[in-house]
Design an enzyme around this catalytic site. Sequence first.
Site, mmCIF file in Angstrom:
data_model
loop_
_atom_site.group_PDB
_atom_site.id
_atom_site.type_symbol
_atom_site.label_atom_id
_atom_site.label_comp_id
_atom_site.label_asym_id
_atom_site.label_seq_id
_atom_site.Cartn_x
_atom_site.Cartn_y
_atom_site.Cartn_z
ATOM 1 N N LEU A 25 0.882 -1.159 0.000
ATOM 2 C CA LEU A 25 0.000 0.000 0.000
ATOM 3 C C LEU A 25 0.923 1.212 0.000
ATOM 4 C CD1 LEU A 25 -2.661 -1.039 2.678
ATOM 5 C CD2 LEU A 25 -2.961 -0.962 0.200
ATOM 6 N N ASP A 26 0.560 2.249 -0.756
ATOM 7 C CA ASP A 26 1.472 3.391 -0.843
ATOM 8 C C ASP A 26 1.423 4.247 0.417
ATOM 9 O OD1 ASP A 26 -0.682 5.171 -1.067
ATOM 10 O OD2 ASP A 26 -0.530 5.337 -3.233
ATOM 11 N N LEU A 27 2.277 5.221 0.463
ATOM 12 C CA LEU A 27 2.477 6.061 1.637
ATOM 13 C C LEU A 27 1.174 6.652 2.175
ATOM 14 C CD1 LEU A 27 4.574 7.515 3.510
ATOM 15 C CD2 LEU A 27 4.576 9.356 1.822
ATOM 16 N N SER A 50 -1.920 5.617 1.605
ATOM 17 C CA SER A 50 -3.019 4.657 1.698
ATOM 18 C C SER A 50 -3.067 4.061 3.083
ATOM 19 C CB SER A 50 -2.826 3.519 0.683
ATOM 20 O OG SER A 50 -2.901 4.001 -0.630
#
Length: 190
Positions: free
Chosen positions: A116-118, A120
């Site tokens: 999951l990105d930063l 999210s």
Amino acid sequence: MTQDKDKNNAAGPAPERIAKALARAGIGSRREVERLIELGRVSINGKRLKTPACLITSLEGITVNGKPVEQAESARLWRYHKPRGLVTTHRDPEGRSTVFDHLPSHLPRVISVGRLDLNSEGLLLLTNDGALARWMEMPKTGWIRRYKVRAHGTADEAKLKALAEGAVVDGIVYEPLKPPWKRFQAAMRG
């Protein structure tokens, strides 16, 4: 125990590269294990290993930093709620806080199933088994992934509808998104 290429060991376990076996035993990632080998910190039956190009069938007689390596534990899976602001990587070159910095200390070495990105937040699966993680990430397993997305600003309905046809990014074909269009359209008119 090392496996010579000319010996037939049909009755025993299949040989595998030492870096893979040690990674599964929780020593570190495959690359980290390869670095340990290069530094002369991995031995088999008291003899320093000089190359990671070594096949083994068990961890018997293998030491890292002089300590015997224990057998890998069974594959396990954990769920973790990733908050915003953490990156899903073991080490961030920019020095940002990672998911793994915030895990309980009693957990063994784990890896994430996907990322999951930063910015999210949400469910992140963690496992102690790299093969299981890879299997779960593969599109051919057919797992449906559902995401709840909140976007700020104005969305172009035509571009969003194009996502329903799928996309190709850097030669990788992504399946179509299947959002609840009626609710989405109502929210856009808002």
